[in-house]
Scaffold this motif. Sequence first.
Motif, PDB file in Angstrom:
ATOM      1  N   PRO A 359       0.824  -1.207   0.000  1.00  0.00           N
ATOM      2  CA  PRO A 359       0.000   0.000   0.000  1.00  0.00           C
ATOM      3  C   PRO A 359       0.859   1.258   0.000  1.00  0.00           C
ATOM      4  CG  PRO A 359       0.032  -1.016   2.182  1.00  0.00           C
ATOM      5  CD  PRO A 359       0.751  -1.947   1.256  1.00  0.00           C
ATOM      6  N   PRO A 360       0.354   2.333  -0.616  1.00  0.00           N
ATOM      7  CA  PRO A 360      -0.993   2.515  -1.174  1.00  0.00           C
ATOM      8  C   PRO A 360      -1.143   2.063  -2.618  1.00  0.00           C
ATOM      9  CG  PRO A 360       0.182   4.574  -1.300  1.00  0.00           C
ATOM     10  CD  PRO A 360       1.124   3.602  -0.645  1.00  0.00           C
ATOM     11  N   GLN A 361      -0.176   1.314  -3.139  1.00  0.00           N
ATOM     12  CA  GLN A 361      -0.291   0.827  -4.510  1.00  0.00           C
ATOM     13  C   GLN A 361      -1.510  -0.081  -4.652  1.00  0.00           C
ATOM     14  OE1 GLN A 361       3.469  -0.956  -5.562  1.00  0.00           O
ATOM     15  NE2 GLN A 361       4.553   0.997  -5.550  1.00  0.00           N
ATOM     16  N   SER A 362      -1.927  -0.311  -5.892  1.00  0.00           N
ATOM     17  CA  SER A 362      -3.146  -1.082  -6.130  1.00  0.00           C
ATOM     18  C   SER A 362      -2.887  -2.476  -6.680  1.00  0.00           C
ATOM     19  CB  SER A 362      -4.057  -0.329  -7.114  1.00  0.00           C
ATOM     20  OG  SER A 362      -3.381  -0.128  -8.351  1.00  0.00           O
ATOM     21  N   SER A 363      -1.622  -2.796  -7.007  1.00  0.00           N
ATOM     22  CA  SER A 363      -1.354  -4.132  -7.544  1.00  0.00           C
ATOM     23  C   SER A 363       0.115  -4.477  -7.383  1.00  0.00           C
ATOM     24  CB  SER A 363      -1.754  -4.211  -9.026  1.00  0.00           C
ATOM     25  OG  SER A 363      -1.031  -3.268  -9.794  1.00  0.00           O
ATOM     26  N   ILE A 364       0.395  -5.772  -7.503  1.00  0.00           N
ATOM     27  CA  ILE A 364       1.769  -6.266  -7.480  1.00  0.00           C
ATOM     28  C   ILE A 364       1.836  -7.483  -8.385  1.00  0.00           C
ATOM     29  CG2 ILE A 364       1.369  -7.643  -5.382  1.00  0.00           C
ATOM     30  CD1 ILE A 364       4.315  -7.118  -4.648  1.00  0.00           C
ATOM     31  N   LEU A 365       2.859  -7.536  -9.218  1.00  0.00           N
ATOM     32  CA  LEU A 365       3.028  -8.628 -10.174  1.00  0.00           C
ATOM     33  C   LEU A 365       4.120  -9.562  -9.676  1.00  0.00           C
ATOM     34  CD1 LEU A 365       2.208  -9.735 -13.039  1.00  0.00           C
ATOM     35  CD2 LEU A 365       4.262  -8.559 -13.878  1.00  0.00           C
ATOM     36  N   ALA A 366       3.769 -10.823  -9.476  1.00  0.00           N
ATOM     37  CA  ALA A 366       4.714 -11.849  -9.044  1.00  0.00           C
ATOM     38  C   ALA A 366       5.171 -12.641 -10.264  1.00  0.00           C
ATOM     39  CB  ALA A 366       4.069 -12.775  -8.019  1.00  0.00           C
ATOM     40  N   VAL A 367       6.487 -12.691 -10.478  1.00  0.00           N
ATOM     41  CA  VAL A 367       7.053 -13.293 -11.686  1.00  0.00           C
ATOM     42  C   VAL A 367       7.845 -14.541 -11.297  1.00  0.00           C
ATOM     43  CG1 VAL A 367       8.528 -12.919 -13.700  1.00  0.00           C
ATOM     44  CG2 VAL A 367       7.210 -11.013 -12.736  1.00  0.00           C
ATOM     45  N   GLY A 368       7.529 -15.662 -11.952  1.00  0.00           N
ATOM     46  CA  GLY A 368       8.228 -16.909 -11.692  1.00  0.00           C
ATOM     47  C   GLY A 368       9.327 -17.176 -12.702  1.00  0.00           C
ATOM     48  N   ALA A 369       9.958 -18.342 -12.567  1.00  0.00           N
ATOM     49  CA  ALA A 369      11.068 -18.713 -13.435  1.00  0.00           C
ATOM     50  C   ALA A 369      10.570 -19.178 -14.795  1.00  0.00           C
ATOM     51  CB  ALA A 369      11.883 -19.825 -12.777  1.00  0.00           C
ATOM     52  N   ALA A 370      11.384 -18.949 -15.828  1.00  0.00           N
ATOM     53  CA  ALA A 370      11.089 -19.484 -17.165  1.00  0.00           C
ATOM     54  C   ALA A 370      11.506 -20.950 -17.188  1.00  0.00           C
ATOM     55  CB  ALA A 370      11.836 -18.688 -18.221  1.00  0.00           C
ATOM     56  N   ARG A 371      10.551 -21.830 -17.549  1.00  0.00           N
ATOM     57  CA  ARG A 371      10.789 -23.272 -17.543  1.00  0.00           C
ATOM     58  C   ARG A 371      10.351 -23.876 -18.862  1.00  0.00           C
ATOM     59  NH1 ARG A 371      14.381 -23.958 -13.659  1.00  0.00           N
ATOM     60  NH2 ARG A 371      13.595 -23.854 -11.511  1.00  0.00           N
ATOM     61  N   ARG A 385       9.482 -22.629 -23.654  1.00  0.00           N
ATOM     62  CA  ARG A 385       9.789 -22.032 -22.343  1.00  0.00           C
ATOM     63  C   ARG A 385       8.642 -21.098 -21.955  1.00  0.00           C
ATOM     64  NH1 ARG A 385      15.923 -20.152 -23.340  1.00  0.00           N
ATOM     65  NH2 ARG A 385      15.028 -19.830 -25.411  1.00  0.00           N
ATOM     66  N   THR A 386       8.113 -21.339 -20.790  1.00  0.00           N
ATOM     67  CA  THR A 386       6.971 -20.551 -20.311  1.00  0.00           C
ATOM     68  C   THR A 386       7.303 -19.909 -18.968  1.00  0.00           C
ATOM     69  OG1 THR A 386       5.954 -22.451 -19.203  1.00  0.00           O
ATOM     70  CG2 THR A 386       5.317 -22.040 -21.494  1.00  0.00           C
ATOM     71  N   MET A 387       6.606 -18.833 -18.697  1.00  0.00           N
ATOM     72  CA  MET A 387       6.782 -18.099 -17.440  1.00  0.00           C
ATOM     73  C   MET A 387       5.409 -17.857 -16.829  1.00  0.00           C
ATOM     74  SD  MET A 387       8.266 -14.226 -16.942  1.00  0.00           S
ATOM     75  CE  MET A 387       9.933 -14.657 -17.431  1.00  0.00           C
ATOM     76  N   ARG A 388       5.260 -18.207 -15.574  1.00  0.00           N
ATOM     77  CA  ARG A 388       3.995 -17.980 -14.868  1.00  0.00           C
ATOM     78  C   ARG A 388       4.045 -16.652 -14.129  1.00  0.00           C
ATOM     79  NH1 ARG A 388       3.004 -23.938 -12.049  1.00  0.00           N
ATOM     80  NH2 ARG A 388       3.044 -25.163 -13.975  1.00  0.00           N
ATOM     81  N   VAL A 389       2.970 -15.919 -14.226  1.00  0.00           N
ATOM     82  CA  VAL A 389       2.878 -14.625 -13.543  1.00  0.00           C
ATOM     83  C   VAL A 389       1.540 -14.547 -12.817  1.00  0.00           C
ATOM     84  CG1 VAL A 389       4.430 -13.386 -15.095  1.00  0.00           C
ATOM     85  CG2 VAL A 389       2.012 -13.555 -15.673  1.00  0.00           C
ATOM     86  N   THR A 390       1.560 -13.891 -11.663  1.00  0.00           N
ATOM     87  CA  THR A 390       0.345 -13.700 -10.869  1.00  0.00           C
ATOM     88  C   THR A 390       0.224 -12.232 -10.508  1.00  0.00           C
ATOM     89  OG1 THR A 390       0.506 -15.923  -9.914  1.00  0.00           O
ATOM     90  CG2 THR A 390      -0.904 -14.335  -8.773  1.00  0.00           C
ATOM     91  N   LEU A 391      -0.905 -11.648 -10.855  1.00  0.00           N
ATOM     92  CA  LEU A 391      -1.184 -10.245 -10.532  1.00  0.00           C
ATOM     93  C   LEU A 391      -2.131 -10.191  -9.339  1.00  0.00           C
ATOM     94  CD1 LEU A 391      -0.791  -7.254 -11.529  1.00  0.00           C
ATOM     95  CD2 LEU A 391      -2.980  -7.549 -12.735  1.00  0.00           C
ATOM     96  N   SER A 392      -1.654  -9.633  -8.216  1.00  0.00           N
ATOM     97  CA  SER A 392      -2.507  -9.378  -7.051  1.00  0.00           C
ATOM     98  C   SER A 392      -3.079  -7.978  -7.194  1.00  0.00           C
ATOM     99  CB  SER A 392      -1.707  -9.489  -5.757  1.00  0.00           C
ATOM    100  OG  SER A 392      -1.048 -10.733  -5.659  1.00  0.00           O
ATOM    101  N   VAL A 393      -4.399  -7.844  -7.004  1.00  0.00           N
ATOM    102  CA  VAL A 393      -5.080  -6.581  -7.317  1.00  0.00           C
ATOM    103  C   VAL A 393      -5.969  -6.161  -6.155  1.00  0.00           C
ATOM    104  CG1 VAL A 393      -6.497  -5.376  -9.023  1.00  0.00           C
ATOM    105  CG2 VAL A 393      -5.120  -7.342  -9.733  1.00  0.00           C
ATOM    106  N   ASP A 394      -5.978  -4.872  -5.873  1.00  0.00           N
ATOM    107  CA  ASP A 394      -6.882  -4.277  -4.894  1.00  0.00           C
ATOM    108  C   ASP A 394      -8.228  -4.052  -5.590  1.00  0.00           C
ATOM    109  OD1 ASP A 394      -8.292  -2.716  -3.093  1.00  0.00           O
ATOM    110  OD2 ASP A 394      -6.629  -1.324  -2.697  1.00  0.00           O
TER     111      ASP A 394
END
Length: 422
Positions: A359-371, A385-394
Amino acid sequence: MAAVMRMPELAANTPEATLVEWLVAEGASVAAGDAIASAETAKATVDIEAEIGGHILRLVATPGSDVAVGAPLAVIGAEGESLAGLDLGADGPDGPATGAAPSLQAPGPAPDVPGIPARPEPTNAPGRQIGGRIFASPLARKLVRDEGLDLSELRGTGPGGRIVRRDVTAAVAKRAAAAPAAPPVRPTAPASTEPTATGHDIPHTRLRRAIASRLTESKQTAPHFYVRASARVDALLALREQINEHATSRISVNDLVVMAVAKAHQAMPRMNVIWTPDSVRQFDSVDIAVAVATADGLVTPVVRSVETMNVSALATATRDFAARARDSKLRPDELEGGSITVTNLGMYGTEDFAAIINPPQSSILAVGAARESVVVEESQCVVARTMRVTLSVDHRPIDGAVAAQWMQEFVALLESPLRIVT
């Protein structure tokens, strides 16, 4: 005329800071703007600069003490100038500094001056204390914790009897030399059948307390939701290799990810927002925080106006932030602002994770390894090769559909990476 230098406000809404150490000795000559001390706030360790030029006539505040904004730190003036008549009282809003600083010069008699704390005589006696506090450098305290030593049993040989690194190293060596000759310890009572656990407490730093408070507040007040995706990044990794063949500043995968976030924010400006009590604030520039792991905890310096930068400039900025973060040299203003943070654990082999919004940001991007993984392409199984990403959002300022559209644009950028750098 001698002047009293007082603790400045090192960060917004920060009423006090901990004086970590003096960088100058009493009697030293300094120019305006020279760093004379370092202090720790809840967010960073900051150098304090001399406001005027002259000689350090007295160091007032004690290393390790909490000093209120406006409380006396030091006296600067002409060499040999009298300190009589100076007011070192509680002119700050929250009172005076906690105590007097030990002299960094050789011991000698000091005149009694009204209103100025007496200069304590240096000593190398074990467990030296003033007001219940043992003087030791931050590095020495860390080494003591790591080695499981008792700070009060160490002999200080640093300035003013302060415990420094060499004192801890000597104590560790002495313990190791004495270990073989130590007699075996025999129990004096029947052994308990109850399970026992051993360990030691690590005191909270200001940074660790700030992280705990901020993220607890985030989970309690910001309704999180999560958007996940996988992106094919063969083209992204190939582009990075091509850029690094000719780049003067080496580009990381994370630099390209941050650039893609900026492009996605430009395409979806409704993501470039934060929640305030009275409104949703939408920003014109794209300011992105980049998470940096340090020995004391995670810090998130903010890169300003990423949408105006090329990837080489971004790489230079993030590398500078990372180096200064690990040396606790970030300025407080460099840790504020932005609407999104990028946190990357791919270098540790982590494939998928979700992060808590800062906070006070509204999001965070979690970046995983390229596999390497098997994907379906035109009804055929191929390895990519793929990369998983997860966006946490308010969810307060951002709806699910907006976040989903942003993720769609972001993945498209990763899979067509020339769009990121053009």
